[in-house]
Design an enzyme around this catalytic site. Structure first.
Site, PDB file in Angstrom:
ATOM      1  CB  CYS B 314      -0.926  -0.011   1.214  1.00  0.00           C
ATOM      2  SG  CYS B 314      -2.060   1.388   1.262  1.00  0.00           S
ATOM      3  CB  CYS B 316      -2.464   4.744   2.361  1.00  0.00           C
ATOM      4  SG  CYS B 316      -2.147   3.842   3.895  1.00  0.00           S
ATOM      5  CB  CYS B 319       0.980   1.669   4.276  1.00  0.00           C
ATOM      6  SG  CYS B 319      -0.419   0.633   4.808  1.00  0.00           S
TER       7      CYS B 319
END
Lengths: 484, 484
Positions: B314, B316, B319
């Site tokens: 990920c 994001c 993360c």
């Protein structure tokens, strides 16, 4: 500008006084740490459990936080100092690249934990989280703080109740001195500044003695402890000023668990450099924002249609992106974003007021600045503050007795929860009082009775409410509040 | 790539189909709105009360949210559509510059409000917030949505319970059709796309009829309503596929209140373009994160020392900035930042899976992609899901009866709170079930019994739990949970 070179032992933590106000004892300084300098006076946001409640690290940087606090007591119980050490230390754990200060855990052991057994070696207590038996000594407190890896660590001190008999205060103070020496000897890392903590209650003679003894131990910095525990603000300010005058000028001074904007103005005048308090974030989560006029309650109906920002003079993310009406709506709707937006504003306010004081000192106009500020800032009423505090302490005494009477860990957890709920109620009352005062009307219209809904933050499991960090998250979100 | 020009009347809302998967009915499209284009398939995060719970607008933009939902029912009760209109509309109010969709309030009126009295003209009900009497008609629902000013607005439909007798479903569907026409006539703004809503329950004949009637009204977009109300997922997917096949190809299709990652994979295959659901944010606030392997429970002890991110695949904010151990700690400590970090991850997951499906469609490989995805994604067990849903509905029935039996507004508020608490418990069980399943062990080890602490979000005051937005904040933070 008199720059005073630090001794060899604390070279990484050089503190230079850049200016001293000619009228007061206020000073502007620069305190170096391995994670960058701290310009003083400085208010330090509290991140009890390795997070400043509701905020991300980038937000803290953006609002001007130079250093954050974290709590040894909480982190050693959860997730554990070994866990944090294994993950590379507290900075990496919380993704914060600027300086960190950890307290020693002393304040929490004596306020938040229960079934305490104090001896000369240390203190045995039960965790407020799971009831497990724990032991903290000066050596262990330093060891844990070395595992956590903050830039500034604190000596393990005994914190006593207020008020206490002078004999009791002396006994505790002297033990704190012996423990300070043991902390000094226990320290093994050279990249952390260990601060000594001056005790002595509200007794000037004891405070003088404590400052003298600790100064003799030559710490790279000093804290004034045992304040913000129930004494009047005048007592707190007098003690801070007295102790500051007796501590070495070439070392930073930290007034623990203080304060409000007015506390900063008074503490800086007394010669204090560093402050910490949960008040700005806790007030924020309860819908009260700080302005130069005093605290303002966001949940009042007058904000419902306000297209302008909360504070037109503020440059924070909240004030530059959202209308007061929107933040008001978020509080009425009990939305999580509300707590963040108000916390950002309040911490930005504290950073700005610190910077404004620093500039005034550098420009040799701090005296007039302080008078002007205090004339415009409407503080919470002292008498009301004391009444509420007494209610809180009474609730504390009852609940603590109950907590201590519980033998099973699970029962203890339940009792701790009830204590937290009782405190939430007491805190709410105190906050109401403060907020109402600043808004200038005491009855109705959203001022009283917690019209703004839950108190996701105001929980306080003990005397921890103001000093040294916020209690762990139990009740932080859920509180003890029944759904209305 | 067949681009189908929209008719004159909906020119500002041109929808072009950029590609159709050769194996399924999946399509990649582009839907223009006054606040920018939406690339489909697209999952739309839900911001019930003009805020996607715990997130700021910049975070939503950063995670790739192209459009957000807001709820007419909630916003019209608090702060009021007039207030938002007076502040410049919903976009300015919530400081969101991309498209917004508002629902019509129908779903909430029939699930969240109480003491409903339905007539052909509209519905009278009491607010779940303060018990005040309110009335909503097709004309008023459109009027409110014009005041709010979203880019996409929804027709006011009657939403009925599930299961319901076919005769009852038909009656309701036919009223929805009449109301759809009235909504169309009531619309005065030309810068908003009004979507019609297909009803008809799980009955294919009724669904066919509803799709045909609504298509005849020539809306610029169509929604499939009356799903995610208790029917099986297979029923939901079948209905979505059937209705999609009957709707005009040149109009966007929106499956309301759906869904989970597997719902998206199935719905897109059926020809759906737009989805919304509170599930990703609600799961996030409960410590469950979405991954290609299924849902993962963050509070399990295995995360305590994990130095890597929650999801190594990920990109994001969560993360890329924090270890799984830190997020785990925040959940265990019940810190507000936890809810934000998990919500960011889950919404980013939904945005990424939407983008991955879109790319697969454009590259004509959606069929294999879907098979591969579904083979790897461990879904919540359907039987367990139904059992939990029945428990929830039973609790709902009891509490609703009680709520409807209360005459005073304050009593109603209290009963609503109790209902919310009952739902929280039921939701918790359902979430537990789902999460446990994905983690592959059903007993102990943090899977059951809400080991991750409070459910600041899982409250759901009625059938609103999944479709059309999250209930107002009562109980959102405080829940009904006693402090443990």
């Amino acid at each position: 500008m008199p720059t005073i070179a630090p001794p060899e032992s604390s070279a990484p933590f050089a503190f230079s006084v850049e200016a001293v106000d000619p009228e007061t004892g206020a000073r502007a300084g620069r305190f170096n740490t391995p994670h960058g300098p701290i310009l003083t006076p400085c208010f330090m946001p509290v991140g009890t459990q390795a997070t400043v409640k509701s905020l991300a690290p980038e937000e803290l940087e953006a609002l001007g936080a130079q250093i954050v606090l974290a709590n040894t007591y909480h982190l050693s119980l959860r997730p554990g100092a070994e866990v944090i050490a294994g993950l590379g230390g507290l900075h990496r754990f919380m993704s914060w690249r600027r300086p960190i200060l950890t307290d020693s855990g002393g304040f929490q052991v004596f306020s938040l934990a229960h079934l305490r057994r104090l001896d000369e070696e240390g203190v045995t207590f039960r965790s407020h989280i799971d009831g497990s038996e724990q032991r903290l000594t000066p050596e262990r407190a330093v060891g844990i703080q070395e595992q956590l890896g903050a830039d500034v660590i604190m000596a393990f001190d005994e914190c006593i109740e207020y008020p206490a008999a002078p004999g009791r205060v002396r006994e505790s103070m002297e033990r704190t001195h012996r423990w300070a020496e043991r902390c000094r000897r226990a320290q093994t890392r050279t990249d952390q500044a260990l601060f000594g903590i001056v005790q002595g209650g509200v007794h000037d003679d004891l405070r003088r003695e404590s400052a003298r003894v600790l100064a003799g131990l030559d710490f790279p910095g000093y804290a004034i402890g045992g304040v913000s525990v129930g004494e009047t603000k005048e007592d707190c300010w007098r003690v801070a000023t007295l102790v500051s005058s007796l501590l070495p000028a070439a070392r930073p001074r930290y007034l623990m668990g203080v304060g409000s904007p007015e506390d900063l103005a008074q503490g800086v005048a007394g010669g204090v450099d560093l402050f910490d308090c949960v008040l700005p974030t806790r007030l924020g989560r309860n819908g009260a924002i700080l302005t130069d006029a005093g605290r303002v309650t966001l949940t009042r109906r007058r904000w419902r249609d306000e297209a302008g920002p909360l504070d037109p003079t503020c440059d924070c993310y909240t004030c530059t992106h959202f209308s007061a009406a929107y933040v008001h709506h978020l509080f009425k709707a009990e939305e999580l974003l509300a707590y963040r937006l108000a916390s950002i504003h309040n911490l930005r306010y504290m950073a700005r007021i610190s910077a404004r004081m620093r500039l005034a000192i550098l420009e040799r106009r701090f005296g007039p600045w302080r008078r002007s500020f205090l004339a415009g800032y409407r503080v919470a009423d002292e008498a009301a503050r004391q009444v509420q505090r007494e209610k809180r302490l009474a609730a504390w005494t009852v609940q603590r007795a109950r907590l201590d009477g519980v033998s099973s860990p699970s029962g203890a957890t339940q009792a701790a929860g009830e204590m937290a709920a009782a405190f939430e109620a007491a805190d709410a009352a105190e906050l109401d009082e403060a907020v109402v005062e600043a808004n200038g009307d005491a009855v109705g219209g959203g001022g009283r009775g917690r019209p703004w809904g839950p108190l996701p933050a105001a929980q306080g499991s003990g005397g921890d409410r103001v000093q040294g960090g916020e209690p762990e998250g139990q009740g932080e979100v859920a509180g003890g509040r029944a759904v209305p």
